[in-house]
Every structure is written in structure tokens, then in C-alpha cells.
Scaffold this active site. Structure first.
Site, PDB file in Angstrom:
ATOM      1  N   LYS A  39      70.706 -25.926  -2.091  1.00  0.00           N
ATOM      2  CA  LYS A  39      70.928 -24.502  -2.340  1.00  0.00           C
ATOM      3  C   LYS A  39      70.605 -24.114  -3.783  1.00  0.00           C
ATOM      4  O   LYS A  39      70.931 -23.019  -4.219  1.00  0.00           O
ATOM      5  CB  LYS A  39      72.382 -24.149  -2.015  1.00  0.00           C
ATOM      6  CG  LYS A  39      72.754 -24.393  -0.557  1.00  0.00           C
ATOM      7  CD  LYS A  39      74.192 -23.994  -0.305  1.00  0.00           C
ATOM      8  CE  LYS A  39      74.594 -24.276   1.133  1.00  0.00           C
ATOM      9  NZ  LYS A  39      75.971 -23.864   1.427  1.00  0.00           N
ATOM     10  N   PRO A  85      74.120 -18.301   0.658  1.00  0.00           N
ATOM     11  CA  PRO A  85      72.858 -18.544   1.357  1.00  0.00           C
ATOM     12  C   PRO A  85      72.717 -19.994   1.821  1.00  0.00           C
ATOM     13  O   PRO A  85      73.170 -20.921   1.151  1.00  0.00           O
ATOM     14  CB  PRO A  85      71.810 -18.203   0.287  1.00  0.00           C
ATOM     15  CG  PRO A  85      72.493 -17.249  -0.618  1.00  0.00           C
ATOM     16  CD  PRO A  85      73.925 -17.695  -0.659  1.00  0.00           C
ATOM     17  N   GLU A  86      72.105 -20.163   2.981  1.00  0.00           N
ATOM     18  CA  GLU A  86      71.897 -21.502   3.523  1.00  0.00           C
ATOM     19  C   GLU A  86      70.562 -22.051   3.013  1.00  0.00           C
ATOM     20  O   GLU A  86      69.766 -21.350   2.394  1.00  0.00           O
ATOM     21  CB  GLU A  86      71.897 -21.428   5.048  1.00  0.00           C
ATOM     22  CG  GLU A  86      72.964 -20.516   5.616  1.00  0.00           C
ATOM     23  CD  GLU A  86      74.170 -21.251   6.176  1.00  0.00           C
ATOM     24  OE1 GLU A  86      74.047 -22.399   6.595  1.00  0.00           O
ATOM     25  OE2 GLU A  86      75.258 -20.638   6.186  1.00  0.00           O
ATOM     26  N   ASN A  92      77.934 -22.043   5.846  1.00  0.00           N
ATOM     27  CA  ASN A  92      78.958 -21.784   6.853  1.00  0.00           C
ATOM     28  C   ASN A  92      78.375 -21.412   8.220  1.00  0.00           C
ATOM     29  O   ASN A  92      78.966 -21.717   9.260  1.00  0.00           O
ATOM     30  CB  ASN A  92      79.885 -20.666   6.369  1.00  0.00           C
ATOM     31  CG  ASN A  92      81.307 -20.899   6.821  1.00  0.00           C
ATOM     32  OD1 ASN A  92      81.803 -22.020   6.762  1.00  0.00           O
ATOM     33  ND2 ASN A  92      81.970 -19.854   7.286  1.00  0.00           N
ATOM     34  N   ARG A 121      87.142 -20.839   4.147  1.00  0.00           N
ATOM     35  CA  ARG A 121      85.942 -20.231   4.719  1.00  0.00           C
ATOM     36  C   ARG A 121      86.154 -19.993   6.207  1.00  0.00           C
ATOM     37  O   ARG A 121      86.890 -20.740   6.857  1.00  0.00           O
ATOM     38  CB  ARG A 121      84.729 -21.140   4.503  1.00  0.00           C
ATOM     39  CG  ARG A 121      84.395 -21.367   3.041  1.00  0.00           C
ATOM     40  CD  ARG A 121      83.163 -22.211   2.904  1.00  0.00           C
ATOM     41  NE  ARG A 121      82.884 -22.535   1.517  1.00  0.00           N
ATOM     42  CZ  ARG A 121      81.831 -23.240   1.113  1.00  0.00           C
ATOM     43  NH1 ARG A 121      80.966 -23.696   2.006  1.00  0.00           N
ATOM     44  NH2 ARG A 121      81.638 -23.496  -0.161  1.00  0.00           N
TER      45      ARG A 121
END
Length: 260
Positions: free
Chosen positions: A51, A2-3, A165, A246
Site C-alpha cells: 500500500k 485503499p487496497e 478491509n 474495523r
């Protein structure tokens, strides 16, 4: 993973549900905390830090959690059916007379003294959605290692906290550089705008149910998740490659620099 905007929304939802009320249910399903009983203590606040989530509880305690890739906190009305996953995935339950918060797949869960929070989140750079946001400091952190690829520098939470990401790929696109361009090779004027751009994107999305960086309905992101499809700006096929484990998405026409 999660961002920062998603974590901010989660913190707000938990705060609205729990803050100011005494706990009537407490169940931390982690061996280290299996005997901990928080019943009767009030939840003071739920605060996001990058985060990370910090649930502060009466008596000088903080329940720290990190959602990682699969974690989630769900809030249910009293007596409501829990639907966030099978029971064996539940790691924490905090309930009041009216609401129950259930933490699923929380691989990071710590109960600490509130004054010790810095030991878990003190390494983070300026929080893009926090009161400590400082674009000058964030820029200095990013440029401290000029040879580092732009995408890696943006993901490093020690530089600035909250980028994942999705935002990495979108920020690289909007900056006109591939994720592999050394950040020191980015023209100074574009580098200087990066922190403010990141802050603007996360702030704009923290209240939205669907994240967008384009402002176009039905075409929410410029490159992330669009591998093999045409770039929304120039029509060139968007590419996908691995960057430090990633996925990285980019347009080979709109973005300049190494191509992985």
C-alpha cells in the site's frame, strides 16, 4: 484504506504522467521538506509496494507516500483545474512540462535516499502485485500464529502486502470462514489456497475501474458493504461487526466459525 489494486493503479497513473520527464515544479508542503527543491531532476519511476508508493527521482532520491484512509494522488493536464480538494489539503506537487501530480491528504510523506527504502517497506511480506510475490512464503507467514483470527492475519501487511478491509471480508467469505476463526483452525486445504486466491482477486482487479469479486454486474461484492441485505449465495442476511477497530462483514450461513 485503499487496497493494493488501487495503489497499483495510482502508481501506474503517476508513472505514466511523470516518468522520464524532468520536474518543472516541486512543492512538498510538509514543514520538514519545505525548502526542498527537486526542479530539474527527472522522475525515474513510480513503484507500488503493498500500500506504499515509491517515486524514485534522479540523484538517488525517493519520495515515499502512503494514502492511509483519505489520501489520494491526482494527475492533471498542464493548466488544468485541480479538483481533489481544498488547497490546505495538498501535501505534494510534482509537475513536468505536460502533467502535474498533486497529493492530497497525505499523512505519510517521506523524502529519503533510494538505498534507504528498505527502512520504510522492508518489513512488508510478499507483495500480491509485486515481482517478489511468493505464495509459499505468504502462507508460512499467515500460519506462523495459528491462534490469530483469520481477518487480522490477512490485514497484517507483514504477512502479505496489499489486502485491505474489502478483500479481507471477501476472502473470508470465499474461504467459508468467519473473520474471527483462528487461522490455525482453517482446514489445511483451504488455508493453502488463500494466497493464490488473494493474488488472483487483486490481479484481476488491478486493471478494472470497478472492483469485483463476484463477476456479476451490479453485484460486485459478496458481503462487503452488504450488511442487512441478503447473501448473494444463500439469501441469509449479511451481518456486520467490529473487528479490531474495523468493520467485518460475513454471512452466518456460508461462513463457519466464531461470530465476533
Amino acid at each position: 484504506m485503499p487496497e493494493g489494486d488501487t495503489v497499483w493503479q495510482t502508481a501506474r497513473r503517476l508513472h505514466t504522467a511523470l516518468a522520464g520527464a524532468a520536474l518543472t515544479r516541486s512543492d512538498l508542503r510538509v514543514p520538514k521538506y519545505a525548502t526542498v527543491d527537486l526542479i530539474g531532476r527527472s522522475v525515474l519511476d513510480v513503484t507500488p509496494r503493498g500500500k506504499h508508493l515509491l517515486t524514485r527521482i534522479e540523484g538517488g532520491l525517493t519520495l515515499h507516500s502512503h494514502l492511509r484512509m483519505e489520501g489520494a494522488w491526482q494527475v492533471y493536464e498542464r493548466g488544468g483545474r485541480w479538483s481533489g480538494g481544498p488547497g490546505h489539503q495538498i501535501r505534494a506537487v510534482l509537475g513536468t512540462a505536460d502533467r502535474t501530480a498533486v497529493g492530497y491528504r497525505l499523512t505519510v510523506l517521506n523524502l529519503i535516499r533510494t538505498p534507504e527504502e528498505d527502512g520504510l517497506v522492508g518489513h512488508l511480506g510478499p507483495d500480491l502485485l509485486g515481482p517478489d510475490w511468493n505464495p509459499g512464503r505468504a502462507l508460512g507467514n499467515l500460519l506462523a500464529d495459528p491462534a490469530r483470527p483469520l481477518g487480522e492475519a490477512l490485514l497484517d501487511q507483514r504477512n502479505l502486502a496489499g489486502i485491505g478491509n474489502i478483500y479481507k471480508s471477501e476472502l473470508c467469505f470465499l474461504t467459508g470462514a468467519t473473520p474471527w476463526l483462528p487461522i490455525g483452525a482453517l482446514p489445511r486445504d483451504r488455508a493453502a489456497k488463500l494466497p493464490a486466491l488473494a493474488h488472483r482477486l487483486l490481479t484481476a482487479n488491478r486493471d478494472r475501474p470497478v472492483r469485483t469479486t463476484t463477476g456479476r454486474r451490479g453485484q460486485d461484492l459478496f458481503v462487503y458493504g452488504r450488511a442487512g441485505r441478503p447473501c448473494l449465495r444463500c439469501g441469509t442476511v449479511v451481518r456486520l461487526a467490529d473487528q479490531d477497530g474495523r468493520p467485518a462483514y460475513w454471512c452466518p450461513s456460508c461462513q463457519q466459525g466464531p461470530m465476533d
